[in-house]
Write a protein that holds these residues in place. Structure first.
Motif, PDB file in Angstrom:
ATOM      1  N   ALA A  17      22.535  -5.577  11.255  1.00 41.44           N
ATOM      2  CA  ALA A  17      21.640  -4.947  11.326  1.00 41.44           C
ATOM      3  C   ALA A  17      22.455  -3.942  12.664  1.00 41.44           C
ATOM      4  O   ALA A  17      22.023  -2.532  13.187  1.00 41.44           O
ATOM      5  CB  ALA A  17      20.404  -5.405  12.084  1.00 41.44           C
ATOM      6  N   ILE A  18      22.749  -4.662  13.829  1.00 43.76           N
ATOM      7  CA  ILE A  18      24.123  -3.700  14.865  1.00 43.76           C
ATOM      8  C   ILE A  18      24.896  -2.890  14.570  1.00 43.76           C
ATOM      9  O   ILE A  18      24.918  -1.624  15.090  1.00 43.76           O
ATOM     10  CB  ILE A  18      23.823  -5.488  15.802  1.00 43.76           C
ATOM     11  N   ALA A  19      25.540  -3.879  13.620  1.00 45.05           N
ATOM     12  CA  ALA A  19      27.036  -2.951  13.134  1.00 45.05           C
ATOM     13  C   ALA A  19      25.975  -1.209  12.849  1.00 45.05           C
ATOM     14  O   ALA A  19      26.892  -0.398  12.792  1.00 45.05           O
ATOM     15  CB  ALA A  19      27.725  -3.426  12.116  1.00 45.05           C
ATOM     16  N   LEU A  20      25.535  -1.815  11.746  1.00 45.06           N
ATOM     17  CA  LEU A  20      24.454  -0.403  10.972  1.00 45.06           C
ATOM     18  C   LEU A  20      23.970   0.710  12.329  1.00 45.06           C
ATOM     19  O   LEU A  20      24.587   2.076  12.131  1.00 45.06           O
ATOM     20  CB  LEU A  20      24.179  -1.019   9.827  1.00 45.06           C
ATOM     21  N   THR A  21      23.349  -0.536  13.109  1.00 48.35           N
ATOM     22  CA  THR A  21      23.109   1.257  13.882  1.00 48.35           C
ATOM     23  C   THR A  21      23.483   1.252  15.203  1.00 48.35           C
ATOM     24  O   THR A  21      23.437   2.997  14.478  1.00 48.35           O
ATOM     25  CB  THR A  21      22.137   0.049  14.669  1.00 48.35           C
ATOM     26  N   VAL A  22      24.649   0.750  14.875  1.00 47.73           N
ATOM     27  CA  VAL A  22      26.002   1.650  15.935  1.00 47.73           C
ATOM     28  C   VAL A  22      26.066   2.858  14.719  1.00 47.73           C
ATOM     29  O   VAL A  22      26.543   3.753  15.016  1.00 47.73           O
ATOM     30  CB  VAL A  22      26.860   0.892  16.500  1.00 47.73           C
ATOM     31  N   VAL A  23      26.476   2.342  13.766  1.00 46.35           N
ATOM     32  CA  VAL A  23      27.089   3.460  13.234  1.00 46.35           C
ATOM     33  C   VAL A  23      26.721   4.655  12.373  1.00 46.35           C
ATOM     34  O   VAL A  23      26.614   5.576  12.958  1.00 46.35           O
ATOM     35  CB  VAL A  23      28.131   3.421  11.621  1.00 46.35           C
ATOM     36  N   LEU A  24      24.862   4.576  12.948  1.00 48.59           N
ATOM     37  CA  LEU A  24      23.941   5.117  12.020  1.00 48.59           C
ATOM     38  C   LEU A  24      23.851   6.090  13.082  1.00 48.59           C
ATOM     39  O   LEU A  24      23.564   7.799  12.445  1.00 48.59           O
ATOM     40  CB  LEU A  24      23.130   4.791  11.441  1.00 48.59           C
ATOM     41  N   LEU A  25      23.580   5.564  14.580  1.00 47.59           N
ATOM     42  CA  LEU A  25      22.982   6.671  15.154  1.00 47.59           C
ATOM     43  C   LEU A  25      24.280   6.975  16.065  1.00 47.59           C
ATOM     44  O   LEU A  25      24.107   8.297  16.149  1.00 47.59           O
ATOM     45  CB  LEU A  25      22.549   5.005  16.393  1.00 47.59           C
ATOM     46  N   ASP A  26      25.450   6.562  15.518  1.00 53.27           N
ATOM     47  CA  ASP A  26      26.968   7.643  15.555  1.00 53.27           C
ATOM     48  C   ASP A  26      27.076   8.808  15.043  1.00 53.27           C
ATOM     49  O   ASP A  26      27.094   9.764  15.517  1.00 53.27           O
ATOM     50  CB  ASP A  26      28.037   6.813  15.913  1.00 53.27           C
ATOM     51  N   LEU A  27      26.355   8.554  13.333  1.00 54.37           N
ATOM     52  CA  LEU A  27      26.709   9.529  12.633  1.00 54.37           C
ATOM     53  C   LEU A  27      25.499  10.747  13.159  1.00 54.37           C
ATOM     54  O   LEU A  27      26.019  12.090  13.192  1.00 54.37           O
ATOM     55  CB  LEU A  27      26.271   9.467  11.115  1.00 54.37           C
ATOM     56  N   VAL A  28      24.660  10.012  13.665  1.00 51.13           N
ATOM     57  CA  VAL A  28      23.170  11.330  14.195  1.00 51.13           C
ATOM     58  C   VAL A  28      23.395  12.420  15.430  1.00 51.13           C
ATOM     59  O   VAL A  28      22.936  13.042  15.814  1.00 51.13           O
ATOM     60  CB  VAL A  28      21.669  10.857  14.363  1.00 51.13           C
ATOM     61  N   SER A  29      24.290  11.007  16.138  1.00 50.34           N
ATOM     62  CA  SER A  29      24.899  11.603  17.420  1.00 50.34           C
ATOM     63  C   SER A  29      26.157  13.061  17.140  1.00 50.34           C
ATOM     64  O   SER A  29      25.829  14.386  17.597  1.00 50.34           O
ATOM     65  CB  SER A  29      25.818  10.691  18.671  1.00 50.34           C
ATOM     66  N   TYR A  30      27.267  12.350  16.130  1.00 55.02           N
ATOM     67  CA  TYR A  30      27.957  13.562  15.099  1.00 55.02           C
ATOM     68  C   TYR A  30      27.302  15.185  15.526  1.00 55.02           C
ATOM     69  O   TYR A  30      27.360  15.852  15.427  1.00 55.02           O
ATOM     70  CB  TYR A  30      28.296  12.848  14.822  1.00 55.02           C
ATOM     71  N   ALA A  31      25.669  14.376  13.814  1.00 50.60           N
ATOM     72  CA  ALA A  31      25.265  15.789  13.856  1.00 50.60           C
ATOM     73  C   ALA A  31      24.669  16.673  14.819  1.00 50.60           C
ATOM     74  O   ALA A  31      24.513  17.655  14.796  1.00 50.60           O
ATOM     75  CB  ALA A  31      24.044  15.032  12.604  1.00 50.60           C
ATOM     76  N   TRP A  32      24.333  15.898  16.188  1.00 56.16           N
ATOM     77  CA  TRP A  32      23.319  16.098  16.706  1.00 56.16           C
ATOM     78  C   TRP A  32      25.021  17.458  17.755  1.00 56.16           C
ATOM     79  O   TRP A  32      24.387  18.659  17.733  1.00 56.16           O
ATOM     80  CB  TRP A  32      23.232  15.746  17.787  1.00 56.16           C
ATOM     81  N   HIS A  33      25.652  17.079  17.755  1.00 53.16           N
ATOM     82  CA  HIS A  33      26.552  17.761  18.159  1.00 53.16           C
ATOM     83  C   HIS A  33      27.459  18.931  17.417  1.00 53.16           C
ATOM     84  O   HIS A  33      27.991  19.942  17.982  1.00 53.16           O
ATOM     85  CB  HIS A  33      27.613  16.727  18.754  1.00 53.16           C
ATOM     86  N   TRP A  34      27.385  19.008  16.091  1.00 51.51           N
ATOM     87  CA  TRP A  34      27.309  19.808  15.394  1.00 51.51           C
ATOM     88  C   TRP A  34      26.519  20.917  14.820  1.00 51.51           C
ATOM     89  O   TRP A  34      27.061  21.719  15.515  1.00 51.51           O
ATOM     90  CB  TRP A  34      27.490  18.997  14.134  1.00 51.51           C
ATOM     91  N   ALA A  35      25.187  20.583  15.262  1.00 51.05           N
ATOM     92  CA  ALA A  35      24.239  21.430  15.883  1.00 51.05           C
ATOM     93  C   ALA A  35      24.537  22.347  17.078  1.00 51.05           C
ATOM     94  O   ALA A  35      24.350  23.292  17.131  1.00 51.05           O
ATOM     95  CB  ALA A  35      22.886  20.767  15.347  1.00 51.05           C
ATOM     96  N   ASN A  36      25.190  21.656  18.350  1.00 52.48           N
ATOM     97  CA  ASN A  36      24.898  21.970  19.694  1.00 52.48           C
ATOM     98  C   ASN A  36      25.593  22.851  19.276  1.00 52.48           C
ATOM     99  O   ASN A  36      26.178  24.294  20.337  1.00 52.48           O
ATOM    100  CB  ASN A  36      25.203  21.271  20.855  1.00 52.48           C
ATOM    101  N   HIS A  37      26.757  22.486  18.223  1.00 55.89           N
ATOM    102  CA  HIS A  37      28.239  24.043  17.937  1.00 55.89           C
ATOM    103  C   HIS A  37      27.610  25.100  17.385  1.00 55.89           C
ATOM    104  O   HIS A  37      28.300  26.013  17.752  1.00 55.89           O
ATOM    105  CB  HIS A  37      28.818  23.409  18.144  1.00 55.89           C
ATOM    106  N   ARG A  38      26.742  24.899  16.766  1.00 55.36           N
ATOM    107  CA  ARG A  38      25.938  25.902  15.360  1.00 55.36           C
ATOM    108  C   ARG A  38      25.345  26.416  15.630  1.00 55.36           C
ATOM    109  O   ARG A  38      25.068  27.497  15.140  1.00 55.36           O
ATOM    110  CB  ARG A  38      26.422  25.172  13.910  1.00 55.36           C
ATOM    111  N   VAL A  39      23.966  26.238  16.831  1.00 56.27           N
ATOM    112  CA  VAL A  39      22.730  26.753  16.705  1.00 56.27           C
ATOM    113  C   VAL A  39      22.161  27.345  17.743  1.00 56.27           C
ATOM    114  O   VAL A  39      22.908  27.175  19.284  1.00 56.27           O
ATOM    115  CB  VAL A  39      21.460  25.880  16.208  1.00 56.27           C
TER     116      VAL A  39
END
Length: 179
Positions: free
Chosen positions: A84-106
């Motif tokens: 659960a810890i490993a999956l949380t870290v990976v999934l929250l990192d993907l969300v952070s990456y998506a947010w950062h991507w959106a910050n560059h395009r919206v």
């Protein structure tokens, strides 16, 4: 663990991450940039106050709520605490990456995110240079992710500390070996 204890651990993680990143930057500078420490530090204080006033321990609070109510994928799936810890870290990192991507395009998000990119130098302190609006807009995204994932409270803490380390090291003017 109480929210106050979690906040203290998160703050200690930030201090350790900042010390490691600053030490690495001092011992092995890439370009020897001085950084915009005063401006970036001032923004960090404003950001910390704004997020703290709005939602200081929200990530921990919503993770505890999701756990108590059996909400989220990991609260339904039979996984070990370490998984659960490993999956949380990976999934929250993907969300952070998506947010950062959106910050560059919206366009609206980019206007706020430009504060981060407007640092005339690039140093550890660039990792804390954000417009408070950007951080406040990211809160619902991160909180929704924590709930949908069903992230354990401890996993949220692990993610936040790991994310802080990565963010400060990535923005540091640190000379890394080419390999």
């Amino acid at each position: 663990m109480t929210e106050a204890e979690l906040q203290t651990l998160r703050a200690a993680g930030f201090v350790v991450a900042a010390l490691v990143a600053v030490l690495a930057q001092r011992l092995s500078p890439h370009r020897g940039l001085r950084g915009s420490w005063q401006v970036n530090g001032g923004l960090w204080l404003i950001d910390t106050a704004a997020v703290g006033l709005v939602c200081g321990a929200c990530g921990f609070t919503v993770a505890a709520w999701a756990s108590r109510n059996g909400f989220g994928v990991l609260n339904e799936a039979p996984v070990s605490p370490w998984t659960a810890i490993a999956l949380t870290v990976v999934l929250l990192d993907l969300v952070s990456y998506a947010w950062h991507w959106a910050n560059h395009r919206v366009p609206l998000l980019w206007r706020l995110h430009q504060v981060h990119h407007s640092d005339p130098s690039f140093s550890v302190s660039t990792g804390v240079r954000f417009h408070p609006g950007e951080l406040l807009l990211s809160l619902p995204v991160r909180l929704a992710a924590v709930v949908l994932i069903g992230a354990p409270v401890g996993a949220v803490l692990v993610f936040e500390i790991a994310f802080t380390f990565a963010n400060l090291i990535e923005h540091g003017d640190i000379n890394l070996p080419s390999r």
